[in-house]
Design an enzyme around this catalytic site. Structure first.
Site, PDB file in Angstrom:
ATOM      1  N   GLU A  15       0.833  -1.198   0.000  1.00  0.00           N
ATOM      2  CA  GLU A  15       0.000   0.000   0.000  1.00  0.00           C
ATOM      3  C   GLU A  15       0.872   1.254   0.000  1.00  0.00           C
ATOM      4  OE1 GLU A  15      -2.761   1.448  -0.145  1.00  0.00           O
ATOM      5  OE2 GLU A  15      -4.423   0.081   0.277  1.00  0.00           O
ATOM      6  N   ARG A  98      -8.902   0.299  12.842  1.00  0.00           N
ATOM      7  CA  ARG A  98      -7.519   0.776  12.862  1.00  0.00           C
ATOM      8  C   ARG A  98      -7.367   1.904  11.857  1.00  0.00           C
ATOM      9  NH1 ARG A  98      -4.529  -0.636   8.369  1.00  0.00           N
ATOM     10  NH2 ARG A  98      -5.074  -2.524   7.225  1.00  0.00           N
ATOM     11  N   ASN A 100      -5.882   3.891   8.613  1.00  0.00           N
ATOM     12  CA  ASN A 100      -5.574   3.398   7.272  1.00  0.00           C
ATOM     13  C   ASN A 100      -4.941   4.504   6.421  1.00  0.00           C
ATOM     14  OD1 ASN A 100      -5.585   1.100   5.542  1.00  0.00           O
ATOM     15  ND2 ASN A 100      -7.274   1.992   4.386  1.00  0.00           N
ATOM     16  N   GLU A 119     -14.939  -4.999   7.690  1.00  0.00           N
ATOM     17  CA  GLU A 119     -15.517  -4.328   6.519  1.00  0.00           C
ATOM     18  C   GLU A 119     -17.031  -4.466   6.462  1.00  0.00           C
ATOM     19  OE1 GLU A 119     -13.402  -4.862   2.864  1.00  0.00           O
ATOM     20  OE2 GLU A 119     -11.434  -4.819   3.849  1.00  0.00           O
ATOM     21  N   ASN A 146     -10.187   5.065   2.176  1.00  0.00           N
ATOM     22  CA  ASN A 146      -9.126   4.864   1.197  1.00  0.00           C
ATOM     23  C   ASN A 146      -9.036   6.048   0.238  1.00  0.00           C
ATOM     24  OD1 ASN A 146      -7.420   2.489   1.220  1.00  0.00           O
ATOM     25  ND2 ASN A 146      -9.294   1.277   1.087  1.00  0.00           N
ATOM     26  N   ASP A 196      -9.717   1.819  -4.034  1.00  0.00           N
ATOM     27  CA  ASP A 196      -8.681   1.715  -2.996  1.00  0.00           C
ATOM     28  C   ASP A 196      -7.799   2.950  -3.071  1.00  0.00           C
ATOM     29  OD1 ASP A 196      -6.877   0.723  -1.070  1.00  0.00           O
ATOM     30  OD2 ASP A 196      -7.070  -1.326  -1.780  1.00  0.00           O
TER      31      ASP A 196
END
Length: 290
Positions: A15, A98, A100, A119, A146, A196
């Site tokens: 990522e 958490r 991201n 999710e 995201n 994403d």
């Protein structure tokens, strides 16, 4: 257009690619493998640092080192010592949340969202970290944060909730960091993947990774789809323009999808890819001013 594997880094969940102009280096992370990577434009001189928790994103700091979004809060990071120091822990709505994805605006603020790891619940939030190191919430009711990025002039903020299959646009006040006028910008269909990681090019178009379907989409400022690129692997997680001319598109990928309904079998899954020959340039990424 040429797509090739650049670094066989075998990331569990690759990522957060970040091209830093002063260093002429690419950084990216392994969110679930708890690592930071750095390499040259051509994928050489690879260096790896371990971090103590799952990592959602990072930003380089004007003062040196980095700002990290770790699972339970924001941390500073010293590349010389490898030490992460807590800046502020955040109060998540539940134990399955958490931090991201995050990026830095033109005034040096860091904007970062959280995700609910099953999710299934809209328990995630969107935060802004000021250059004075203060942390404040700027949006809520999110499942998987995201793709934060801005229009080239910084006046429009783009942000995706992956499970809603939607990229949103907000009006963005560069003076205060406030967001307003949230609206739908671009919806993803069944074959598009989930939105994403994302970036913006010099023409103001949004590039979004369509994770779990192996797609990269280019979207015009009016929300129209301009281009879709098919990638070798299903689990493409983010995109970033980099290289000396900001005309190479870097694409980290996942070896192990964090969802039960996706089977990634490609032998190069988890590698860092690069796309050349697009004829499009990105915009410089900013460093965190705090």
């Amino acid at each position: 257009m040429d797509i090739k594997k650049l670094v066989a880094c075998d990331t569990v969940l690759g990522e957060g690619p970040l091209w830093d102009i002063p260093e002429q280096r690419l950084y990216w992370i392994d969110s679930l493998g708890n690592k930071i990577f750095r390499a040259t434009e051509d994928g050489n001189e690879v260096k790896v640092w371990d971090v103590p928790q799952n990592i959602g994103a990072m930003a380089l700091r004007d003062k040196g080192g980095a700002l990290l979004s770790l699972a339970d809060g924001f941390y500073t990071f010293d590349f010389e010592t490898g030490e992460a120091t807590v800046l502020e822990k955040v109060q998540h709505k539940s134990a399955t949340v958490r931090l991201n994805d995050g990026k830095v605006d033109k005034h040096g603020r860091y904007v970062c969202g959280s995700l609910e790891t099953t999710e299934t619940k809209p328990d995630a939030l969107l935060y802004s970290v000021g250059t004075d190191l203060s942390v404040r919430q700027i949006d809520d009711n999110i499942t998987v944060s995201n793709g934060p990025c801005w229009s080239p002039d910084g006046s429009i903020f783009y942000f995706a909730d992956s499970r809603a299959k939607m990229i949103y646009a907000y009006d963005y006040d560069l003076e205060t960091g406030a967001v307003s006028n949230k609206r739908d910008f671009h919806a993803f269909g069944p074959e598009d993947g989930l939105p994403d990681g994302a970036t913006v090019d010099a023409e103001g178009c949004v590039w979004s990774a369509g994770v779990y379907k192996g797609k990269i989409h280019r979207i015009a400022p009016d929300g129209a789809r301009l281009l879709t690129i098919d990638m070798p692997t299903l689990c493409v997680a983010s995109v970033m323009f980099g290289g000396a001319n900001l005309d190479r598109l870097y694409v980290p990928t996942m070896r192990t999808p964090p969802v039960p309904d996706v089977d990634e079998t490609h032998p190069d899954a988890g590698s860092l890819f690069v796309i050349d020959g697009l004829g499009i340039r990105g915009v410089p990424e900013n460093r965190f001013g705090g």
